[in-house]
Design an enzyme around this catalytic site. Structure first.
Site, PDB file in Angstrom:
ATOM      1  N   TYR A  63      47.507  46.316  11.261  1.00 41.35           N
ATOM      2  CA  TYR A  63      46.123  45.846  11.308  1.00 41.35           C
ATOM      3  C   TYR A  63      45.132  46.992  11.538  1.00 41.35           C
ATOM      4  O   TYR A  63      43.938  46.829  11.274  1.00 41.35           O
ATOM      5  CB  TYR A  63      45.959  44.779  12.391  1.00 41.35           C
ATOM      6  N   GLN A  80      50.571  24.960  -1.052  1.00 37.95           N
ATOM      7  CA  GLN A  80      51.033  23.615  -1.403  1.00 37.95           C
ATOM      8  C   GLN A  80      52.147  23.679  -2.431  1.00 37.95           C
ATOM      9  O   GLN A  80      52.096  24.455  -3.380  1.00 37.95           O
ATOM     10  CB  GLN A  80      49.883  22.812  -2.031  1.00 37.95           C
ATOM     11  N   ARG A  86      47.332  19.023   1.241  1.00 36.48           N
ATOM     12  CA  ARG A  86      46.895  20.180   2.017  1.00 36.48           C
ATOM     13  C   ARG A  86      47.193  19.978   3.504  1.00 36.48           C
ATOM     14  O   ARG A  86      47.531  20.928   4.216  1.00 36.48           O
ATOM     15  CB  ARG A  86      45.394  20.415   1.788  1.00 36.48           C
ATOM     16  N   THR A 119      42.944  29.783   3.506  1.00 35.57           N
ATOM     17  CA  THR A 119      44.176  29.088   3.876  1.00 35.57           C
ATOM     18  C   THR A 119      43.949  27.593   4.079  1.00 35.57           C
ATOM     19  O   THR A 119      42.967  27.186   4.702  1.00 35.57           O
ATOM     20  CB  THR A 119      44.743  29.698   5.168  1.00 35.57           C
ATOM     21  N   ASN A 120      44.865  26.776   3.554  1.00 28.00           N
ATOM     22  CA  ASN A 120      44.817  25.318   3.720  1.00 28.00           C
ATOM     23  C   ASN A 120      45.618  24.862   4.940  1.00 28.00           C
ATOM     24  O   ASN A 120      46.553  25.545   5.356  1.00 28.00           O
ATOM     25  CB  ASN A 120      45.372  24.642   2.467  1.00 28.00           C
ATOM     26  N   ASP A 123      39.445  23.255   5.997  1.00 31.06           N
ATOM     27  CA  ASP A 123      38.433  22.970   7.018  1.00 31.06           C
ATOM     28  C   ASP A 123      38.981  23.104   8.432  1.00 31.06           C
ATOM     29  O   ASP A 123      38.305  23.618   9.326  1.00 31.06           O
ATOM     30  CB  ASP A 123      37.861  21.565   6.795  1.00 31.06           C
ATOM     31  N   ARG A 151      34.999  22.051 -10.418  1.00 34.88           N
ATOM     32  CA  ARG A 151      35.788  21.111 -11.236  1.00 34.88           C
ATOM     33  C   ARG A 151      34.924  19.933 -11.672  1.00 34.88           C
ATOM     34  O   ARG A 151      34.977  19.499 -12.828  1.00 34.88           O
ATOM     35  CB  ARG A 151      37.001  20.630 -10.441  1.00 34.88           C
TER      36      ARG A 151
END
Length: 310
Positions: A63, A80, A86, A119-120, A123, A151
């Site tokens: 890091y 996924q 998700r 990343t899922n 939210d 979309r």
């Protein structure tokens, strides 16, 4: 402008390619625990950069290598798989974020850095990232429903035979199955959607609108079924968000960031003005009673998922 990308899987690699192609970044650092993968991606992108913009691209497994970053993009975590939602990724990716964010914050300037979350479940990860980083909410930004909205505009564009650039249409709420198509605010060439359809003699009945909503909600699942993951769309969304921040464009994007405090805290997507300081304002869209109810339901799903992190 130095950008670091954490996690160089299929999504992270697509994000790196899209970021490289913006022309507004002079240095990109690719961080991955798999040093061989990170170095290979950096080499490949470096070769590609010789055909376009001059960008310094490096790979790191410590890091310390992200020090000096203006923006850090988090794309690490499980993707996924076919048949997964998700939210199925919740606890495994919460563990990933919980490991990454403290290490990121130990190596960046908390007074200026902005974090973009990919990343899922998106939210929930935005909420967790903001909590762990202790950054102002406007500087922890999820790509949210930017891709969902794209979309929607694409599907409408094909149905209405007009460019996506002439359509203002937003998907709001969760970046997930409870997202809400904000029909009440859709306009085409400055006209309300119904007015445009009347002028162009185009039929857009409720059954067609329901089909469009279904296609928006299921687009990711169809892509994952066909190619294993979605990456081109999210890469483009990240690069668009990045340009908006770096150039201080103050465009309205449907991004996700934390609002509220304590038990009322939640992150969902709404039209938000984005500039060099991150999210600087939120626009409250026109909503029907059904859309308002659906947005509240979507927010409750996100909050419940956040509360359910083990």
């Amino acid at each position: 402008m130095k950008i670091s990308i954490i996690g160089i899987g299929s999504v992270g690699s697509a994000v790196a390619t899209a970021v490289k192609n913006t022309g507004v970044v002079h240095e990109i650092v690719l961080f991955d625990r798999d040093g061989i993968r990170a170095r290979a991606a950096a080499e490949d992108l470096g070769h590609a950069a010789s055909f376009g913009f001059d960008v310094k691209i490096s790979a790191v497994t410590s890091y310390r290598g992200i020090r000096g970053s203006d923006i850090v993009i988090i794309s690490a975590g499980a993707n996924q798989k076919p048949g997964e939602t998700r939210l199925d990724l919740l606890n495994k990716n919460a563990a990933v974020i919980s490991d990454i964010i403290p290490k990121v914050m130990n190596n960046v300037d908390a007074k200026k850095v902005k974090i973009i979350v990919v990343t899922n479940p998106l939210d929930v990860m935005v909420m967790l990232t903001q909590k762990l980083s202790k950054l102002p909410a406007g500087r922890v930004i999820g790509t949210g429903t930017m891709l969902d909205s794209a979309r929607l505009r694409t599907i409408l564009s094909r149905h209405l035979s007009v460019s996506t650039k002439s359509i203002c249409a937003h998907v709001i709420g969760e970046h997930g199955d409870s997202s809400v198509v904000n029909w009440s605010s859709v306009n085409v060439a400055g006209l309300q959607l119904d007015d445009f359809c009347r002028q162009m003699k185009i039929s857009l009945p409720a059954t067609t609108r329901n089909t469009i909503v279904h296609r928006v909600h299921n687009a990711a699942y169809e892509i994952i079924q066909g190619r294993g993951a979605t990456w081109d769309g999210i890469g483009a969304a990240v690069s668009d968000l990045l340009r908006c921040i770096i150039n201080d464009e103050k465009r309205v994007l449907t991004v996700s960031c934390v609002e509220g405090t304590d038990k009322n805290m939640v992150a969902v997507s709404l039209p938000r003005i984005v500039g060099k300081e991150g999210v600087v304002a939120t626009v409250k869209p026109k909503l029907s009673s059904e859309e308002s109810s659906a947005l509240r339901h979507s927010s409750k799903i996100v909050r419940k998922s956040y509360d359910g992190i083990n």
